[in-house]
Design a protein around this motif. Structure first.
Motif, short mmCIF file in Angstrom:
data_model
loop_
_atom_site.label_atom_id
_atom_site.label_comp_id
_atom_site.label_asym_id
_atom_site.label_seq_id
_atom_site.Cartn_x
_atom_site.Cartn_y
_atom_site.Cartn_z
N LEU A 115 0.96 -1.15 0.01
CA LEU A 115 -0.14 -0.01 -0.07
C LEU A 115 0.90 1.27 0.03
CD1 LEU A 115 -2.84 0.97 0.21
CD2 LEU A 115 -2.61 1.24 2.56
N ALA A 116 2.03 1.25 0.80
CA ALA A 116 2.99 2.46 0.82
C ALA A 116 3.38 2.60 -0.45
CB ALA A 116 3.91 2.20 1.78
N GLY A 117 3.89 1.53 -1.30
CA GLY A 117 4.41 1.68 -2.51
C GLY A 117 3.47 2.33 -3.65
N ALA A 118 2.13 2.04 -3.47
CA ALA A 118 1.06 2.42 -4.31
C ALA A 118 0.82 3.94 -4.04
CB ALA A 118 -0.17 1.61 -4.19
N PHE A 119 0.83 4.12 -2.91
CA PHE A 119 0.73 5.75 -2.38
C PHE A 119 1.94 6.49 -2.89
CE2 PHE A 119 1.11 9.40 0.47
CZ PHE A 119 -0.13 9.84 0.70
N VAL A 120 3.00 6.02 -2.72
CA VAL A 120 4.25 6.59 -3.37
C VAL A 120 4.22 6.89 -4.93
CG1 VAL A 120 6.77 6.45 -3.68
CG2 VAL A 120 5.75 5.95 -1.52
N GLU A 121 3.87 5.72 -5.52
CA GLU A 121 3.70 5.95 -7.07
C GLU A 121 2.62 6.86 -7.29
OE1 GLU A 121 2.83 1.92 -8.61
OE2 GLU A 121 4.75 1.39 -8.02
N GLU A 122 1.42 6.97 -6.64
CA GLU A 122 0.22 7.56 -7.13
C GLU A 122 0.61 9.04 -7.13
OE1 GLU A 122 -2.91 6.08 -4.83
OE2 GLU A 122 -2.87 4.14 -5.85
N ASN A 123 1.29 9.29 -5.62
CA ASN A 123 1.46 10.81 -5.50
C ASN A 123 2.76 11.33 -6.09
OD1 ASN A 123 -0.85 11.61 -3.69
ND2 ASN A 123 -0.52 9.48 -3.23
N GLY A 124 3.68 10.45 -6.63
CA GLY A 124 4.97 10.96 -7.06
C GLY A 124 6.02 11.59 -6.12
N ILE A 125 5.95 10.80 -4.96
CA ILE A 125 6.70 11.29 -3.85
C ILE A 125 7.85 10.39 -3.38
CG2 ILE A 125 4.77 12.47 -2.77
CD1 ILE A 125 4.34 10.33 -0.73
N GLY A 126 8.32 9.74 -4.54
CA GLY A 126 9.60 9.01 -4.26
C GLY A 126 9.47 7.78 -5.38
N TRP A 127 10.10 6.59 -4.65
CA TRP A 127 10.20 5.66 -5.51
C TRP A 127 9.82 4.25 -5.04
CZ3 TRP A 127 13.49 9.23 -3.62
CH2 TRP A 127 13.78 10.05 -4.30
N SER A 128 8.88 3.34 -5.86
CA SER A 128 8.51 2.06 -5.40
C SER A 128 9.16 1.01 -6.65
CB SER A 128 6.91 2.04 -5.85
OG SER A 128 6.53 0.99 -5.59
N ILE A 129 9.85 0.37 -5.69
CA ILE A 129 10.66 -0.64 -6.51
C ILE A 129 10.69 -2.13 -5.95
CG2 ILE A 129 12.40 1.22 -6.73
CD1 ILE A 129 14.20 0.00 -4.78
N PRO A 130 11.09 -3.14 -6.61
CA PRO A 130 10.99 -4.42 -5.78
C PRO A 130 11.96 -4.56 -4.83
CG PRO A 130 11.15 -4.70 -8.38
CD PRO A 130 11.34 -3.12 -8.02
N TYR A 131 11.62 -5.31 -3.76
CA TYR A 131 12.22 -5.55 -2.63
C TYR A 131 13.58 -6.33 -2.87
CZ TYR A 131 13.84 -7.27 1.92
OH TYR A 131 14.55 -7.50 3.13
N GLY A 132 14.71 -5.59 -3.21
CA GLY A 132 15.92 -6.39 -3.26
C GLY A 132 17.07 -5.36 -3.49
N ALA A 133 18.21 -5.92 -3.11
CA ALA A 133 19.40 -5.04 -2.81
C ALA A 133 19.98 -4.43 -4.06
CB ALA A 133 20.77 -5.94 -2.18
N ASP A 134 19.85 -5.22 -5.26
CA ASP A 134 20.42 -4.75 -6.62
C ASP A 134 19.44 -3.66 -7.16
OD1 ASP A 134 22.46 -6.69 -6.47
OD2 ASP A 134 21.35 -8.02 -7.74
N GLU A 135 18.18 -3.77 -6.70
CA GLU A 135 17.37 -2.75 -7.40
C GLU A 135 17.20 -1.58 -6.41
OE1 GLU A 135 15.26 -6.67 -8.21
OE2 GLU A 135 16.54 -5.90 -6.79
N LEU A 136 17.66 -1.65 -5.20
CA LEU A 136 18.00 -0.58 -4.40
C LEU A 136 19.28 0.19 -4.81
CD1 LEU A 136 17.23 1.64 -2.21
CD2 LEU A 136 18.31 0.25 -0.67
N SER A 137 20.25 -0.80 -4.72
CA SER A 137 21.69 -0.06 -5.30
C SER A 137 21.41 0.85 -6.58
CB SER A 137 22.44 -1.33 -5.32
OG SER A 137 23.88 -0.84 -5.75
N ALA A 138 20.76 0.04 -7.49
CA ALA A 138 20.92 0.71 -9.05
C ALA A 138 20.02 2.28 -8.69
CB ALA A 138 20.03 -0.08 -9.92
#
Length: 364
Positions: A299-322
């Motif tokens: 739900l937090a990821g959806a809220f972030v995406e809908e409002n453009g207030i950050g980044w919603s990414i898959p839960y993974g070290a490589d995704e965060l590092s990128a």
């Protein structure tokens, strides 16, 4: 005689202005927000004996003609009446009966239902038997009582409605947490992430830690309770490095940590529970003007995406590092997210939440 409109604010527990957990902070903030919006607030709170006398007095006043615009209640995280020591004054039915009395007297009643965690297997594992069976019986009794005692059941998100009994679902509306505005500065170099909350159970974030450790120039501060970290630490030994700092602070001491952060973290291991949970820390990050990195699908990821207030990414070290590498290469993207957060948070204050309740209940 007051010319302000009158409302009743009911909670089946004492309010604690010094609370540090979401379940304690929210009721206090909502109580303050109704007052800030111009209402004369008649409060029902405290232990069983206190509430009994307060409700008795209000029943008399309402029966004598007191005009009350609406009642707003917040349910406890425990079944109603069981969140304190059992005494001769204990009643498991008195609070819901008072709400039902108000509704039958023509006063609209709204109630915020905080959590449905008790339905999940993790709850049963933590509480054990026979307590799980007993407590679930009382949770269900509360929901049955709300069918006649409450007009509107407020939920942290509408995704949670499907976990309620079908008879309660038509009563539901969303009422997420609110944001209190702060404007701390941000660090001038590198990229700093901040997480405040639990680290064990359903707050696992090892991949987040590993992702920061993989990212040159990035650092992460995790603020969690000392006792909880003592239990969780062994599960983080393999991922912790020099880029992660663990601290144990609360209240006003958090402000320095927010000032040292560019981004708030809600990148946690995906769980079914998180698909509908609206974490208060999301709105605390928002209130502090911090963009958020959250788990895609939550739900937090959806809220972030809908409002453009950050980044919603898959839960993974490589995704965060990128992501962190990209933000360091393109700081303008971080700047734009920070500006958007300051714009969006105006719609999500505690006062805005209280205005929504008043409109919902008085304009029915």
């Amino acid at each position: 005689m007051s010319e302000r409109p009158v409302m009743i604010y009911h909670v089946p527990f004492p309010l604690n202005p010094e609370a540090t957990s979401a379940s304690g902070i929210r009721p206090v903030k909502m109580r303050q927000a109704f007052g800030a919006n111009g209402y004369e607030v008649l409060e029902v709170s405290g232990r069983h004996p206190e509430r009994r006398e307060q409700m008795r007095a209000l029943r008399k006043r309402i029966s004598s003609g007191l005009k009350v615009e609406f009642v707003y209640s917040e349910a406890s995280t425990t079944p109603t009446g069981l969140g304190e020591k059992i005494t001769p004054a204990t009643s498991l039915a008195r609070d819901v009966a008072f709400l039902r009395f108000c509704r039958r007297a023509g006063v609209p009643v709204g109630l915020f239902y905080r959590d449905i965690y008790w339905q999940f297997e993790e709850y049963a594992e933590r509480v054990g038997q026979p307590y799980t069976t007993l407590l679930r019986w009382r949770y269900r009794a509360d929901l049955r009582g709300y069918r006649t005692g409450v007009d509107t059941i407020y939920l942290p998100s509408m995704r949670m409605a499907e976990y309620l009994p079908p008879e309660n679902q038509p009563q539901t509306l969303a009422l997420p947490p609110g944001a209190e505005r702060f404007d701390p500065p941000a660090p001038s170099s590198g990229i700093s992430l901040f997480y405040v909350g639990g680290t064990g159970g359903y707050y696992r974030m090892q991949e987040t830690v590993r992702g920061v450790e993989l990212s040159p120039g990035a650092r992460l501060t995790i603020c969690t309770r000392e006792g909880e970290w003592a239990e969780s630490a062994p599960h983080y030994v393999d991922v912790l490095g020099g880029s992660t700092t663990i601290v144990h602070k609360s209240g006003a001491d958090l402000e320095a940590l927010y000032a040292d952060a560019h981004i708030g973290v809600l990148l946690l291991e995906p769980l079914e529970y998180r698909e509908f949970a609206a974490p208060m820390k999301l709105y605390e990050y928002l209130g502090h003007g911090k963009p958020i990195v959250a788990t895609q699908g939550s739900l937090a990821g959806a809220f972030v995406e809908e409002n453009g207030i950050g980044w919603s990414i898959p839960y993974g070290a490589d995704e965060l590092s990128a992501l962190l590498s990209r933000l360091q290469a393109h700081p303008e993207e971080l700047d734009a997210a920070q500006a958007r957060v300051r714009e969006v948070r105006q719609q999500h204050t505690w006062e805005a939440r209280a205005r929504q309740v008043a409109a919902d209940l008085t304009e029915r």
